[in-house]
Design a protein around this motif. Structure first.
Motif, mmCIF file in Angstrom:
data_model
loop_
_atom_site.group_PDB
_atom_site.id
_atom_site.type_symbol
_atom_site.label_atom_id
_atom_site.label_comp_id
_atom_site.label_asym_id
_atom_site.label_seq_id
_atom_site.Cartn_x
_atom_site.Cartn_y
_atom_site.Cartn_z
ATOM 1 N N ALA A 203 0.854 -1.152 0.037
ATOM 2 C CA ALA A 203 -0.108 0.139 -0.040
ATOM 3 C C ALA A 203 1.142 1.200 -0.151
ATOM 4 C CB ALA A 203 -0.718 0.045 1.174
ATOM 5 N N VAL A 204 1.938 1.182 0.821
ATOM 6 C CA VAL A 204 2.910 2.296 0.779
ATOM 7 C C VAL A 204 3.466 2.538 -0.486
ATOM 8 C CG1 VAL A 204 5.062 3.269 1.745
ATOM 9 C CG2 VAL A 204 3.143 2.317 3.111
ATOM 10 N N GLU A 205 3.910 1.491 -1.104
ATOM 11 C CA GLU A 205 4.520 1.572 -2.536
ATOM 12 C C GLU A 205 3.565 2.306 -3.710
ATOM 13 O OE1 GLU A 205 7.177 -1.075 -5.446
ATOM 14 O OE2 GLU A 205 5.829 -2.202 -3.882
ATOM 15 N N SER A 206 2.522 1.748 -3.456
ATOM 16 C CA SER A 206 1.712 2.181 -4.355
ATOM 17 C C SER A 206 0.962 3.628 -4.279
ATOM 18 C CB SER A 206 -0.071 1.309 -4.129
ATOM 19 O OG SER A 206 -0.951 1.887 -5.073
ATOM 20 N N GLN A 207 1.121 4.070 -3.088
ATOM 21 C CA GLN A 207 0.895 5.434 -2.801
ATOM 22 C C GLN A 207 2.032 6.163 -3.230
ATOM 23 O OE1 GLN A 207 0.435 6.481 1.509
ATOM 24 N NE2 GLN A 207 -0.430 8.501 1.082
ATOM 25 N N GLN A 208 3.364 5.994 -2.946
ATOM 26 C CA GLN A 208 4.410 6.535 -3.489
ATOM 27 C C GLN A 208 4.360 6.648 -4.904
ATOM 28 O OE1 GLN A 208 7.482 4.301 -1.569
ATOM 29 N NE2 GLN A 208 7.861 5.638 0.214
ATOM 30 N N HIS A 209 4.112 5.694 -5.662
ATOM 31 C CA HIS A 209 3.917 5.779 -6.972
ATOM 32 C C HIS A 209 2.727 6.776 -7.532
ATOM 33 C CE1 HIS A 209 6.651 2.315 -8.493
ATOM 34 N NE2 HIS A 209 6.115 1.684 -7.350
#
Length: 105
Positions: free
Chosen positions: A21-27
């Motif tokens: 979820a964090v990686e998706s938000q960063q993207h």
């Protein structure tokens, strides 16, 4: 021991989901920043003032680019509607503080 392994497996799944979820938000944030930079660059190019030599004047014409920090609603056709983040090519600033310029053509 079996209960501890089961708890560890659950925690690992939750941690993996949180990281995803964090990686998706960063993207998404990186993409939004990239789009914002592209729009800003486009506004810079569109707002670039044309080189207009002034006749009968030894003064050098100087324009500057200003970023709008507060929105402004036009009250007449002679005024510009400005949104926060717009760029304005300022050609002249009067003694009263009003500016004359161009935004988005």
């Amino acid at each position: 021991m079996q209960e501890l392994k089961a708890n560890m497996a659950v925690l690992a799944k939750e941690a993996t989901a949180a990281l995803a979820a964090v990686e998706s938000q960063q993207h998404r944030l990186a993409f939004q920043r990239l789009v914002a930079m592209m729009v800003t660059e486009k506004q810079h190019k569109e707002s670039a003032p044309p080189a207009i030599p002034t006749e009968n004047s030894s003064e050098k014409t100087s324009y500057f680019l200003a970023e709008v920090i507060h929105p402004f609603s036009a009250a007449s056709k002679k005024e510009l509607h400005l949104d926060k983040g717009d760029y304005v090519v300022v050609r002249k600033v009067s003694q009263t503080g009003w500016a004359e310029g161009e935004c988005k053509g």
